[in-house]
Structure formats: structure tokens, C-alpha cells
Design a protein around this motif. Structure first.
Motif, PDB file in Angstrom:
ATOM      1  N   GLY A  14      48.943  60.753  -2.423  1.00 47.23           N
ATOM      2  CA  GLY A  14      47.972  59.559  -2.147  1.00 47.23           C
ATOM      3  C   GLY A  14      47.131  59.539  -0.922  1.00 47.23           C
ATOM      4  O   GLY A  14      46.548  58.820  -0.498  1.00 47.23           O
ATOM      5  N   ALA A  15      46.969  60.729  -0.134  1.00 45.64           N
ATOM      6  CA  ALA A  15      46.264  60.762   1.153  1.00 45.64           C
ATOM      7  C   ALA A  15      44.754  60.964   0.879  1.00 45.64           C
ATOM      8  O   ALA A  15      44.071  60.706   1.878  1.00 45.64           O
ATOM      9  CB  ALA A  15      46.629  62.083   1.976  1.00 45.64           C
ATOM     10  N   SER A  16      44.461  61.278  -0.264  1.00 44.34           N
ATOM     11  CA  SER A  16      43.056  61.555  -0.600  1.00 44.34           C
ATOM     12  C   SER A  16      42.549  61.479  -2.106  1.00 44.34           C
ATOM     13  O   SER A  16      43.527  61.456  -2.888  1.00 44.34           O
ATOM     14  CB  SER A  16      42.456  63.060  -0.076  1.00 44.34           C
ATOM     15  N   GLY A  17      41.405  61.526  -2.490  1.00 49.34           N
ATOM     16  CA  GLY A  17      40.804  61.703  -3.715  1.00 49.34           C
ATOM     17  C   GLY A  17      41.467  60.535  -4.871  1.00 49.34           C
ATOM     18  O   GLY A  17      41.352  59.462  -4.355  1.00 49.34           O
ATOM     19  N   LEU A  18      41.943  61.054  -5.845  1.00 45.56           N
ATOM     20  CA  LEU A  18      42.464  60.064  -7.088  1.00 45.56           C
ATOM     21  C   LEU A  18      43.502  59.313  -6.671  1.00 45.56           C
ATOM     22  O   LEU A  18      43.704  58.263  -6.891  1.00 45.56           O
ATOM     23  CB  LEU A  18      42.776  60.852  -8.243  1.00 45.56           C
ATOM     24  N   GLY A  19      44.452  59.897  -5.703  1.00 44.59           N
ATOM     25  CA  GLY A  19      45.712  59.032  -5.208  1.00 44.59           C
ATOM     26  C   GLY A  19      45.390  58.014  -4.269  1.00 44.59           C
ATOM     27  O   GLY A  19      45.838  57.093  -4.200  1.00 44.59           O
ATOM     28  N   ALA A  20      44.243  58.363  -3.400  1.00 49.22           N
ATOM     29  CA  ALA A  20      44.026  57.254  -2.232  1.00 49.22           C
ATOM     30  C   ALA A  20      43.377  56.195  -3.168  1.00 49.22           C
ATOM     31  O   ALA A  20      43.591  55.044  -2.654  1.00 49.22           O
ATOM     32  CB  ALA A  20      43.174  58.010  -1.310  1.00 49.22           C
ATOM     33  N   ALA A  21      42.243  56.622  -4.044  1.00 48.26           N
ATOM     34  CA  ALA A  21      41.745  55.216  -4.754  1.00 48.26           C
ATOM     35  C   ALA A  21      42.960  54.601  -5.487  1.00 48.26           C
ATOM     36  O   ALA A  21      42.668  53.299  -5.407  1.00 48.26           O
ATOM     37  CB  ALA A  21      40.563  55.877  -5.776  1.00 48.26           C
ATOM     38  N   THR A  22      43.950  55.095  -6.079  1.00 47.82           N
ATOM     39  CA  THR A  22      44.836  54.485  -6.919  1.00 47.82           C
ATOM     40  C   THR A  22      45.630  53.682  -5.673  1.00 47.82           C
ATOM     41  O   THR A  22      46.075  52.447  -5.834  1.00 47.82           O
ATOM     42  CB  THR A  22      45.648  55.256  -7.364  1.00 47.82           C
ATOM     43  N   ARG A  24      44.670  52.379  -2.961  1.00 48.95           N
ATOM     44  CA  ARG A  24      44.017  51.137  -2.458  1.00 48.95           C
ATOM     45  C   ARG A  24      43.950  50.233  -3.511  1.00 48.95           C
ATOM     46  O   ARG A  24      44.010  48.876  -3.281  1.00 48.95           O
ATOM     47  CB  ARG A  24      42.551  51.645  -2.157  1.00 48.95           C
ATOM     48  N   ALA A  25      43.971  50.516  -4.838  1.00 45.87           N
ATOM     49  CA  ALA A  25      43.557  49.587  -5.774  1.00 45.87           C
ATOM     50  C   ALA A  25      45.044  48.866  -6.067  1.00 45.87           C
ATOM     51  O   ALA A  25      44.940  47.829  -6.174  1.00 45.87           O
ATOM     52  CB  ALA A  25      43.421  50.467  -7.038  1.00 45.87           C
ATOM     53  N   LEU A  26      46.078  49.457  -5.931  1.00 40.97           N
ATOM     54  CA  LEU A  26      47.327  48.949  -5.936  1.00 40.97           C
ATOM     55  C   LEU A  26      47.494  47.921  -4.748  1.00 40.97           C
ATOM     56  O   LEU A  26      48.013  46.681  -4.929  1.00 40.97           O
ATOM     57  CB  LEU A  26      48.612  49.843  -5.992  1.00 40.97           C
ATOM     58  N   ALA A  27      47.378  48.322  -3.641  1.00 37.85           N
ATOM     59  CA  ALA A  27      47.250  47.377  -2.585  1.00 37.85           C
ATOM     60  C   ALA A  27      46.549  46.125  -2.481  1.00 37.85           C
ATOM     61  O   ALA A  27      46.961  45.288  -2.123  1.00 37.85           O
ATOM     62  CB  ALA A  27      47.060  48.237  -1.135  1.00 37.85           C
ATOM     63  N   ALA A  28      45.338  46.365  -3.245  1.00 34.72           N
ATOM     64  CA  ALA A  28      44.077  45.167  -3.329  1.00 34.72           C
ATOM     65  C   ALA A  28      44.939  44.184  -4.207  1.00 34.72           C
ATOM     66  O   ALA A  28      44.559  43.120  -3.935  1.00 34.72           O
ATOM     67  CB  ALA A  28      43.014  45.816  -3.956  1.00 34.72           C
ATOM     68  N   LYS A  29      45.909  44.388  -4.924  1.00 37.13           N
ATOM     69  CA  LYS A  29      46.564  43.285  -5.973  1.00 37.13           C
ATOM     70  C   LYS A  29      47.748  43.136  -5.142  1.00 37.13           C
ATOM     71  O   LYS A  29      48.524  42.233  -5.756  1.00 37.13           O
ATOM     72  CB  LYS A  29      47.135  44.027  -7.034  1.00 37.13           C
ATOM     73  N   GLY A  30      48.067  43.462  -3.939  1.00 37.55           N
ATOM     74  CA  GLY A  30      49.237  43.013  -3.208  1.00 37.55           C
ATOM     75  C   GLY A  30      50.470  43.969  -3.180  1.00 37.55           C
ATOM     76  O   GLY A  30      51.558  43.750  -2.434  1.00 37.55           O
ATOM     77  N   ALA A  31      50.465  44.954  -3.886  1.00 37.61           N
ATOM     78  CA  ALA A  31      51.646  45.812  -4.144  1.00 37.61           C
ATOM     79  C   ALA A  31      51.991  46.658  -2.850  1.00 37.61           C
ATOM     80  O   ALA A  31      50.856  46.699  -1.949  1.00 37.61           O
ATOM     81  CB  ALA A  31      51.436  46.766  -5.047  1.00 37.61           C
ATOM     82  N   TYR A 231      39.290  56.501 -11.956  1.00 40.58           N
ATOM     83  CA  TYR A 231      40.574  57.029 -12.300  1.00 40.58           C
ATOM     84  C   TYR A 231      41.531  55.731 -11.973  1.00 40.58           C
ATOM     85  O   TYR A 231      42.476  55.580 -12.801  1.00 40.58           O
ATOM     86  CB  TYR A 231      41.009  58.322 -11.374  1.00 40.58           C
ATOM     87  N   ALA A 232      41.352  55.332 -10.578  1.00 41.45           N
ATOM     88  CA  ALA A 232      42.129  54.149 -10.458  1.00 41.45           C
ATOM     89  C   ALA A 232      42.216  52.836 -11.324  1.00 41.45           C
ATOM     90  O   ALA A 232      43.205  52.237 -11.652  1.00 41.45           O
ATOM     91  CB  ALA A 232      41.752  53.503  -8.990  1.00 41.45           C
ATOM     92  N   MET A 233      41.010  52.661 -11.950  1.00 43.08           N
ATOM     93  CA  MET A 233      40.884  51.587 -12.828  1.00 43.08           C
ATOM     94  C   MET A 233      41.693  51.925 -13.688  1.00 43.08           C
ATOM     95  O   MET A 233      42.415  51.164 -14.503  1.00 43.08           O
ATOM     96  CB  MET A 233      39.338  51.420 -13.086  1.00 43.08           C
ATOM     97  N   LEU A 234      41.550  52.982 -14.547  1.00 42.07           N
ATOM     98  CA  LEU A 234      42.416  53.450 -15.661  1.00 42.07           C
ATOM     99  C   LEU A 234      43.892  53.069 -15.419  1.00 42.07           C
ATOM    100  O   LEU A 234      44.812  52.955 -16.182  1.00 42.07           O
ATOM    101  CB  LEU A 234      42.065  54.657 -16.361  1.00 42.07           C
ATOM    102  N   ALA A 235      44.482  53.807 -14.416  1.00 40.41           N
ATOM    103  CA  ALA A 235      45.701  53.913 -13.851  1.00 40.41           C
ATOM    104  C   ALA A 235      46.117  52.393 -13.726  1.00 40.41           C
ATOM    105  O   ALA A 235      47.334  52.003 -14.376  1.00 40.41           O
ATOM    106  CB  ALA A 235      45.839  54.430 -12.542  1.00 40.41           C
ATOM    107  N   MET A 236      45.450  51.473 -13.399  1.00 41.71           N
ATOM    108  CA  MET A 236      45.840  50.178 -13.080  1.00 41.71           C
ATOM    109  C   MET A 236      46.007  49.589 -14.560  1.00 41.71           C
ATOM    110  O   MET A 236      46.941  48.764 -14.660  1.00 41.71           O
ATOM    111  CB  MET A 236      44.640  49.252 -12.255  1.00 41.71           C
ATOM    112  N   THR A 237      45.124  49.959 -15.504  1.00 42.75           N
ATOM    113  CA  THR A 237      45.069  49.342 -16.926  1.00 42.75           C
ATOM    114  C   THR A 237      46.475  49.768 -17.699  1.00 42.75           C
ATOM    115  O   THR A 237      47.130  49.055 -18.151  1.00 42.75           O
ATOM    116  CB  THR A 237      44.072  49.859 -17.639  1.00 42.75           C
ATOM    117  N   MET A 238      46.814  51.240 -17.113  1.00 43.11           N
ATOM    118  CA  MET A 238      47.998  51.638 -17.704  1.00 43.11           C
ATOM    119  C   MET A 238      49.448  50.848 -17.141  1.00 43.11           C
ATOM    120  O   MET A 238      50.336  50.604 -17.989  1.00 43.11           O
ATOM    121  CB  MET A 238      48.281  53.315 -17.583  1.00 43.11           C
TER     122      MET A 238
END
Length: 260
Positions: A14-22, A24-31, A231-238
Motif C-alpha cells: 500500500g505504500a505506492s502504485g495500485l496499493g496506495a490508490a486503493t 486512498r479510495a478506501l479511506a475516502a469512504k471512511g474506512a 485499479y482502485a475503482m474496480l477493487a472498490m466495486t469488488m
């Protein structure tokens, strides 16, 4: 699964790339997000940015992964979400002949095994330990206890020259997705895998612009590299779509990789 402030998540790599984007996306939803990575400076920076926690974790080590989950759960409680993005790659032919002197060499088995240990065994290690923790949770209103997203690669289906180890590791992640989803189906834990194509990650950023332009041109549409946010968008959908389970989904602009 509804992602909000009641949900804890762990993102490996989660420090960079696909993981970091994901993350951020999770945190944006409050996780509440814990980042597992070996890149301490980058990992702490992302964790500070999103109000999460950084855990220095080597996914090849039981002790390191156990310590990471213990730290994450102490800070946020038992996670309901795991996203596996930690991984490496190399490019070595199975056997080859030197252009200089004709000498013959083969793929060093230690190098092959190292990729398998990180990409495949490391992913499974985190899945198994996270799922065991999820089993301690009460199911939510929809009967769900957790959601897991793994990262494979299009190379797991159409690997290129020199990608024997990488393709084997990612093919393994693809192959274990459905059996794990079936293992966990009676416990309300869903498991899915994303197969990214050519993405604009820190590793790719280091490549010469001409190389990146050529790679982008090889994508049918859109003719560009993928963005980590996609990538983060698809991860969030899943994660959020409760009927999404046991699937391996390419995210690649319709590319099919040529031999080289």
C-alpha cells in the motif's frame, strides 16, 4: 459491503502504485486503513495522508505478517477488507545462450522461487491469516463477514518472454481465487482477483518515455497506460458489490500480450 467508518481494511503493497490508490479510495469512504509494506518512508507518508497506520511487513514471513495484523487490529480492530497488492517481477529466460561467447545458462532457481514466495505464497499467507481473523466477526446484516481482493496480472494468462516466474506466480493467484471463495462461502467472505494490464506505476515511471509510449500504443483502447485510480475503482466495486465473488477480471484496455 458498505464501506464506512465502521470498517477496517488492510492493503498490502500500500505504500505506492495500485496499493496506495486503493488505500486512498478506501479511506475516502471512511474506512480505517492499515498499510503493509517494506517501504517505510513512503508507507508512513500515505498512512499519514489518509489517517491510517503503517505496518512494516514482509509477506514472505509468518512472523512479520502476524505482527502486521496484530498492529493493524490493535489500532483499528479486526479488518473486514483485505486487498493484496504486494508483488515483484523479473525478466529471465528459462534457458538462454550468450550472444558474446555462446555460453549457456538457465533461470536461477532461487530467483524463480523468490517471485513465487512473494507473489503467490505471500498473497495466500495474507489471505489465510486475514480470513481466520474475519471468522471471529459477527456477520453483517447481509450475512457478510469480509471481502478480499487479490492482484494477479494479464501475464498470468499471456505471459511474455522472460516472464516464466512472474506468470507462474500470477497464474497461481488466478487459479486459487475460486477454490478460496468456495472455502469461505459458508462464512460470508468473498474473494476476487484483478488482472491488471500495463499500468502507470512507480516501476513503469522509471522506464524511458519512448518505452512507455510504445507500450501505450499497444493497448487497443484507450491507447494509454492504466491509472492506479482505475485499479482502485474496480477493487472498490469488488468490495462493495455483494454479488461479486470468485471472479478473475482483466483490467487492461483489451490488450493481449505479444511474446515480447
Amino acid at each position: 459491503m458498505k464501506v464506512d467508518s465502521s470498517i477496517a481494511a488492510v492493503v498490502t503493497g500500500g505504500a505506492s502504485g495500485l496499493g496506495a490508490a486503493t488505500a486512498r479510495a478506501l479511506a475516502a469512504k471512511g474506512a480505517k486503513v492499515a498499510i503493509f509494506d517494506l517501504q517505510e518512508e513512503k508507507g508512513k507518508a500515505v498512512a499519514d495522508e489518509i489517517g491510517g497506520v503503517f505496518c512494516e511487513v514482509n509477506v514472505t514471513s509468518d512472523e512479520s505478517v502476524d505482527a502486521g495484523f496484530a498492529k493493524a487490529r490493535e489500532a483499528h480492530g479486526q479488518e473486514r477488507i483485505l486487498v493484496n497488492c504486494a508483488g515483484i517481477g523479473n525478466a529471465i529466460k528459462t534457458a538462454s545462450r550468450s550472444k558474446e561467447d555462446g555460453s549457456i545458462k538457465h533461470f536461477p532457481l532461487d530467483a524463480f522461487n523468490w517471485v513465487i514466495q512473494i507473489n503467490l505464497v505471500g498473497t495466500f499467507r495474507c489471505i489465510a491469516k486475514s480470513a481466520a481473523g474475519m471468522l471471529t466477526l459477527d456477520p453483517m446484516d447481509d450475512g457478510e463477514r469480509g471481502a478480499i481482493v487479490n492482484t494477479a496480472s494479464v501475464a498470468g494468462e499471456d505471459g511474455q518472454i522472460g516472464q516464466a516466474a512472474y506468470s507462474a506466480s500470477k497464474g497461481g493467484v488466478i487459479g486459487m481465487t475460486l477454490p478460496i471463495a468456495r472455502d469461505l462461502m459458508n462464512e460470508g467472505i468473498r474473494v476476487n482477483t484483478i488482472l491488471p494490464g500495463i499500468f502507470n506505476t512507480p516501476l513503469m515511471n522509471a522506464a524511458p518515455q519512448a518505452v512507455k509510449d510504445a507500450l501505450a500504443a499497444s493497448v487497443p483502447f484507450p491507447k494509454r497506460l492504466g491509472n492506479p485510480e482505475e485499479y482502485a475503482m474496480l477493487a472498490m466495486t469488488m468490495i462493495e458489490c455483494g454479488y461479486f465473488n470468485g471472479e478473475d477480471v482483466r483490467l487492461d484496455g483489451a490488450i493481449r500480450m505479444a511474446p515480447r
